[in-house]
Write an enzyme that holds these catalytic residues in place. Structure first.
Site, PDB file in Angstrom:
ATOM      1  N   ASP A 244       0.831  -1.200   0.000  1.00  0.00           N
ATOM      2  CA  ASP A 244       0.000   0.000   0.000  1.00  0.00           C
ATOM      3  C   ASP A 244       0.875   1.265   0.000  1.00  0.00           C
ATOM      4  O   ASP A 244       2.034   1.230   0.412  1.00  0.00           O
ATOM      5  CB  ASP A 244      -0.870   0.070   1.265  1.00  0.00           C
ATOM      6  CG  ASP A 244      -1.890  -1.052   1.312  1.00  0.00           C
ATOM      7  OD1 ASP A 244      -2.189  -1.640   0.260  1.00  0.00           O
ATOM      8  OD2 ASP A 244      -2.384  -1.327   2.425  1.00  0.00           O
TER       9      ASP A 244
HETATM   10  N1  URA Z   1      -1.477  -5.837   3.929  1.00  0.00           N
HETATM   11  C1  URA Z   1      -1.905  -4.570   3.894  1.00  0.00           C
HETATM   12  O1  URA Z   1      -2.925  -4.231   4.499  1.00  0.00           O
HETATM   13  N2  URA Z   1      -1.180  -3.668   3.211  1.00  0.00           N
HETATM   14  C2  URA Z   1      -0.030  -3.979   2.558  1.00  0.00           C
HETATM   15  O2  URA Z   1       0.596  -3.105   1.961  1.00  0.00           O
HETATM   16  C3  URA Z   1       0.391  -5.306   2.608  1.00  0.00           C
HETATM   17  C4  URA Z   1      -0.345  -6.227   3.287  1.00  0.00           C
END
Ligand code: URA
Length: 243
Positions: A105
Protein backbone atom coordinates in the site's frame (compact mmCIF):
# COMPACT_ATOMS: atom_id res chain seq x y z
CA UNK A 1 20.68 -12.97 -33.10
CA UNK A 2 17.88 -10.86 -34.64
CA UNK A 3 17.95 -7.18 -33.77
CA UNK A 4 14.28 -7.03 -32.67
CA UNK A 5 14.69 -10.06 -30.37
CA UNK A 6 17.83 -8.60 -28.81
CA UNK A 7 16.10 -5.28 -28.04
CA UNK A 8 12.98 -6.98 -26.68
CA UNK A 9 15.12 -9.28 -24.48
CA UNK A 10 17.02 -6.26 -23.20
CA UNK A 11 13.82 -4.55 -22.09
CA UNK A 12 13.27 -1.92 -24.77
CA UNK A 13 9.67 -3.09 -25.28
CA UNK A 14 7.66 -5.89 -26.84
CA UNK A 15 8.72 -7.24 -30.22
CA UNK A 16 6.22 -4.98 -32.00
CA UNK A 17 7.25 -1.92 -29.95
CA UNK A 18 10.93 -2.40 -30.72
CA UNK A 19 10.17 -2.91 -34.41
CA UNK A 20 8.56 0.54 -34.40
CA UNK A 21 11.64 2.01 -32.68
CA UNK A 22 13.84 0.41 -35.33
CA UNK A 23 11.63 1.68 -38.17
CA UNK A 24 11.76 5.20 -36.68
CA UNK A 25 15.55 5.16 -36.88
CA UNK A 26 16.15 5.01 -33.12
CA UNK A 27 18.71 2.18 -33.40
CA UNK A 28 22.32 2.45 -34.48
CA UNK A 29 24.68 -0.40 -35.23
CA UNK A 30 28.37 0.46 -35.33
CA UNK A 31 27.41 4.10 -35.75
CA UNK A 32 24.94 3.58 -38.63
CA UNK A 33 21.16 3.81 -38.31
CA UNK A 34 19.53 0.46 -38.93
CA UNK A 35 15.84 0.15 -39.90
CA UNK A 36 15.85 -3.60 -40.52
CA UNK A 37 14.35 -5.56 -37.57
CA UNK A 38 15.47 -8.89 -38.97
CA UNK A 39 19.14 -7.91 -39.16
CA UNK A 40 21.42 -10.41 -37.41
CA UNK A 41 23.59 -8.77 -34.75
CA UNK A 42 26.98 -10.20 -33.80
CA UNK A 43 28.57 -10.11 -30.34
CA UNK A 44 31.21 -7.57 -31.33
CA UNK A 45 28.68 -5.14 -32.87
CA UNK A 46 28.15 -1.87 -31.02
CA UNK A 47 24.42 -1.31 -30.70
CA UNK A 48 22.61 1.71 -29.28
CA UNK A 49 18.87 2.26 -28.93
CA UNK A 50 17.47 5.68 -28.07
CA UNK A 51 21.05 6.72 -27.39
CA UNK A 52 21.61 3.97 -24.81
CA UNK A 53 24.19 1.21 -25.15
CA UNK A 54 22.67 -2.23 -25.70
CA UNK A 55 24.53 -5.25 -24.38
CA UNK A 56 24.74 -7.82 -27.18
CA UNK A 57 24.07 -11.06 -25.32
CA UNK A 58 21.75 -13.86 -26.30
CA UNK A 59 18.80 -14.48 -24.00
CA UNK A 60 17.16 -12.24 -21.47
CA UNK A 61 19.21 -10.94 -18.53
CA UNK A 62 17.29 -11.19 -15.30
CA UNK A 63 17.53 -8.61 -12.54
CA UNK A 64 16.43 -9.05 -8.92
CA UNK A 65 16.24 -5.92 -6.77
CA UNK A 66 15.30 -5.34 -3.18
CA UNK A 67 13.84 -1.93 -2.40
CA UNK A 68 13.05 -0.71 1.10
CA UNK A 69 9.88 1.08 0.03
CA UNK A 70 9.38 4.42 1.76
CA UNK A 71 6.04 5.70 3.08
CA UNK A 72 3.89 7.76 0.67
CA UNK A 73 5.12 6.00 -2.45
CA UNK A 74 2.88 4.11 -4.87
CA UNK A 75 3.82 0.55 -5.88
CA UNK A 76 3.82 1.34 -9.60
CA UNK A 77 6.50 1.91 -12.21
CA UNK A 78 4.65 4.95 -13.55
CA UNK A 79 2.07 7.38 -12.28
CA UNK A 80 1.15 10.82 -13.58
CA UNK A 81 0.46 12.32 -10.13
CA UNK A 82 1.94 10.48 -7.19
CA UNK A 83 5.48 9.54 -6.12
CA UNK A 84 6.03 5.93 -7.26
CA UNK A 85 8.67 3.23 -7.00
CA UNK A 86 9.60 3.62 -10.68
CA UNK A 87 11.24 6.93 -9.70
CA UNK A 88 13.52 5.10 -7.26
CA UNK A 89 14.82 2.61 -9.85
CA UNK A 90 17.71 3.39 -12.18
CA UNK A 91 17.01 3.51 -15.93
CA UNK A 92 19.29 0.54 -16.61
CA UNK A 93 16.82 -1.64 -14.65
CA UNK A 94 13.63 0.08 -15.81
CA UNK A 95 14.70 -0.44 -19.43
CA UNK A 96 14.98 -4.15 -18.78
CA UNK A 97 11.36 -4.51 -17.76
CA UNK A 98 11.87 -4.72 -13.99
CA UNK A 99 8.59 -4.34 -12.07
CA UNK A 100 7.32 -4.94 -8.51
CA UNK A 101 6.49 -8.43 -7.27
CA UNK A 102 3.08 -7.90 -5.68
CA UNK A 103 2.06 -4.62 -4.13
CA UNK A 104 2.52 -2.70 -0.91
CA UNK A 105 0.00 0.00 0.00
CA UNK A 106 0.92 3.67 -0.39
CA UNK A 107 1.56 3.88 3.37
CA UNK A 108 3.22 0.46 3.81
CA UNK A 109 7.02 0.51 4.02
CA UNK A 110 9.67 -2.19 3.71
CA UNK A 111 10.65 -5.11 1.57
CA UNK A 112 9.59 -4.83 -2.05
CA UNK A 113 11.15 -7.18 -4.58
CA UNK A 114 11.39 -6.05 -8.20
CA UNK A 115 12.35 -8.28 -11.11
CA UNK A 116 11.90 -8.92 -14.81
CA UNK A 117 11.78 -12.69 -14.13
CA UNK A 118 8.09 -13.22 -14.84
CA UNK A 119 7.89 -16.84 -13.72
CA UNK A 120 9.51 -16.12 -10.34
CA UNK A 121 7.25 -13.11 -9.87
CA UNK A 122 4.15 -15.16 -10.68
CA UNK A 123 5.07 -17.95 -8.26
CA UNK A 124 5.99 -15.63 -5.39
CA UNK A 125 2.60 -13.92 -5.59
CA UNK A 126 0.45 -16.97 -6.26
CA UNK A 127 -1.32 -18.21 -3.06
CA UNK A 128 -0.78 -21.80 -4.22
CA UNK A 129 2.97 -21.57 -3.50
CA UNK A 130 2.33 -20.60 0.15
CA UNK A 131 5.17 -18.07 0.24
CA UNK A 132 5.34 -16.51 3.73
CA UNK A 133 5.41 -12.72 4.00
CA UNK A 134 6.04 -11.18 7.40
CA UNK A 135 4.75 -7.74 8.41
CA UNK A 136 5.50 -5.71 11.50
CA UNK A 137 2.29 -3.94 12.40
CA UNK A 138 1.34 -1.31 15.00
CA UNK A 139 -2.23 -0.35 15.80
CA UNK A 140 -4.56 1.55 18.07
CA UNK A 141 -7.65 0.12 19.77
CA UNK A 142 -6.22 -2.03 22.55
CA UNK A 143 -4.46 -5.40 22.65
CA UNK A 144 -5.38 -8.39 20.50
CA UNK A 145 -6.73 -11.27 22.59
CA UNK A 146 -5.65 -14.92 22.52
CA UNK A 147 -9.03 -15.66 20.88
CA UNK A 148 -8.25 -13.15 18.07
CA UNK A 149 -4.89 -14.82 17.45
CA UNK A 150 -6.49 -18.28 17.42
CA UNK A 151 -9.26 -17.17 15.02
CA UNK A 152 -6.69 -15.68 12.64
CA UNK A 153 -4.72 -18.94 12.75
CA UNK A 154 -7.87 -20.83 11.71
CA UNK A 155 -8.66 -18.38 8.86
CA UNK A 156 -11.19 -15.61 9.38
CA UNK A 157 -13.90 -14.53 6.96
CA UNK A 158 -13.91 -10.81 6.16
CA UNK A 159 -17.29 -9.23 5.60
CA UNK A 160 -16.12 -5.66 5.00
CA UNK A 161 -16.86 -5.64 1.27
CA UNK A 162 -19.67 -6.70 -1.06
CA UNK A 163 -18.93 -10.42 -0.77
CA UNK A 164 -17.54 -12.32 2.26
CA UNK A 165 -13.86 -13.27 1.77
CA UNK A 166 -12.42 -16.34 3.47
CA UNK A 167 -8.75 -15.77 4.31
CA UNK A 168 -6.05 -18.39 4.54
CA UNK A 169 -4.87 -19.04 8.10
CA UNK A 170 -2.25 -16.54 9.25
CA UNK A 171 0.10 -16.44 12.18
CA UNK A 172 0.11 -13.50 14.60
CA UNK A 173 3.05 -13.21 17.00
CA UNK A 174 2.28 -10.57 19.62
CA UNK A 175 5.27 -8.34 20.47
CA UNK A 176 3.59 -5.60 22.54
CA UNK A 177 0.05 -4.52 23.40
CA UNK A 178 -0.04 -2.56 20.15
CA UNK A 179 2.50 -4.40 17.99
CA UNK A 180 2.78 -7.82 16.33
CA UNK A 181 4.36 -9.75 13.52
CA UNK A 182 1.82 -11.14 11.07
CA UNK A 183 2.78 -13.87 8.65
CA UNK A 184 0.57 -14.24 5.57
CA UNK A 185 0.80 -16.70 2.70
CA UNK A 186 -1.46 -14.78 0.32
CA UNK A 187 -1.80 -11.15 -0.67
CA UNK A 188 -5.39 -9.99 -0.69
CA UNK A 189 -5.91 -6.23 -1.01
CA UNK A 190 -5.09 -4.41 2.27
CA UNK A 191 -5.09 -7.80 3.97
CA UNK A 192 -3.25 -6.88 7.19
CA UNK A 193 -5.23 -3.66 7.66
CA UNK A 194 -8.48 -5.56 7.10
CA UNK A 195 -7.54 -8.36 9.53
CA UNK A 196 -6.81 -5.78 12.22
CA UNK A 197 -10.03 -3.89 11.42
CA UNK A 198 -11.92 -7.20 11.78
CA UNK A 199 -10.69 -7.25 15.40
CA UNK A 200 -11.63 -3.59 15.93
CA UNK A 201 -8.11 -2.11 15.55
CA UNK A 202 -6.73 0.59 13.29
CA UNK A 203 -3.28 0.13 11.80
CA UNK A 204 -0.92 3.05 12.49
CA UNK A 205 2.16 1.63 10.75
CA UNK A 206 2.86 -1.37 8.56
CA UNK A 207 6.24 -2.61 7.40
CA UNK A 208 7.04 -5.77 5.45
CA UNK A 209 10.18 -7.32 6.90
CA UNK A 210 10.46 -10.61 5.02
CA UNK A 211 9.39 -12.45 1.90
CA UNK A 212 10.19 -16.16 1.81
CA UNK A 213 13.92 -16.38 2.71
CA UNK A 214 14.56 -12.68 2.07
CA UNK A 215 14.81 -10.32 5.04
CA UNK A 216 15.20 -6.61 5.38
CA UNK A 217 17.63 -5.85 8.15
CA UNK A 218 16.71 -3.68 11.11
CA UNK A 219 19.03 -0.81 10.17
CA UNK A 220 17.71 -0.68 6.60
CA UNK A 221 16.75 2.86 5.55
CA UNK A 222 13.64 3.48 3.45
CA UNK A 223 14.59 4.18 -0.17
CA UNK A 224 17.58 1.80 -0.12
CA UNK A 225 17.88 -0.28 -3.28
CA UNK A 226 20.27 -3.18 -3.92
CA UNK A 227 20.61 -6.21 -6.16
CA UNK A 228 20.04 -9.60 -4.54
CA UNK A 229 23.08 -11.82 -4.08
CA UNK A 230 23.28 -15.10 -6.09
CA UNK A 231 22.56 -17.04 -2.86
CA UNK A 232 19.45 -14.95 -2.17
CA UNK A 233 18.20 -15.55 -5.74
CA UNK A 234 18.76 -19.31 -5.41
CA UNK A 235 16.92 -19.47 -2.07
CA UNK A 236 13.95 -17.60 -3.52
CA UNK A 237 13.82 -19.93 -6.52
CA UNK A 238 14.03 -22.97 -4.24
CA UNK A 239 11.13 -21.64 -2.17
CA UNK A 240 8.87 -21.76 -5.26
CA UNK A 241 10.32 -24.93 -6.77
CA UNK A 242 12.02 -23.20 -9.72
CA UNK A 243 15.25 -25.08 -8.95
N1 URA B 1 -1.48 -5.84 3.93
C1 URA B 1 -1.90 -4.57 3.89
O1 URA B 1 -2.92 -4.23 4.50
N2 URA B 1 -1.18 -3.67 3.21
C2 URA B 1 -0.03 -3.98 2.56
O2 URA B 1 0.60 -3.11 1.96
C3 URA B 1 0.39 -5.31 2.61
C4 URA B 1 -0.35 -6.23 3.29
Amino acid sequence: MRLDKLLADQGFGTRSEVRKLIARGCVQINGNTCRDSSLKVKENDEVTCLGKDVEVVSGKTFYYLLLDKPDCVLTAMEDPRLPHVGELIEDRYRNRGVSPVGRLDYHTTGLLLLTNDGELSHRLTSPSYNVPKTYLVNWTGGPLTDADVRKASEGITLTDMDKPVKLKPCMIEIEKDDQARIILTEGKTHEVRRILAHFGKEVTSLRRISLASLNINEESAPGTLRELTPDEISSLKQAVRLI
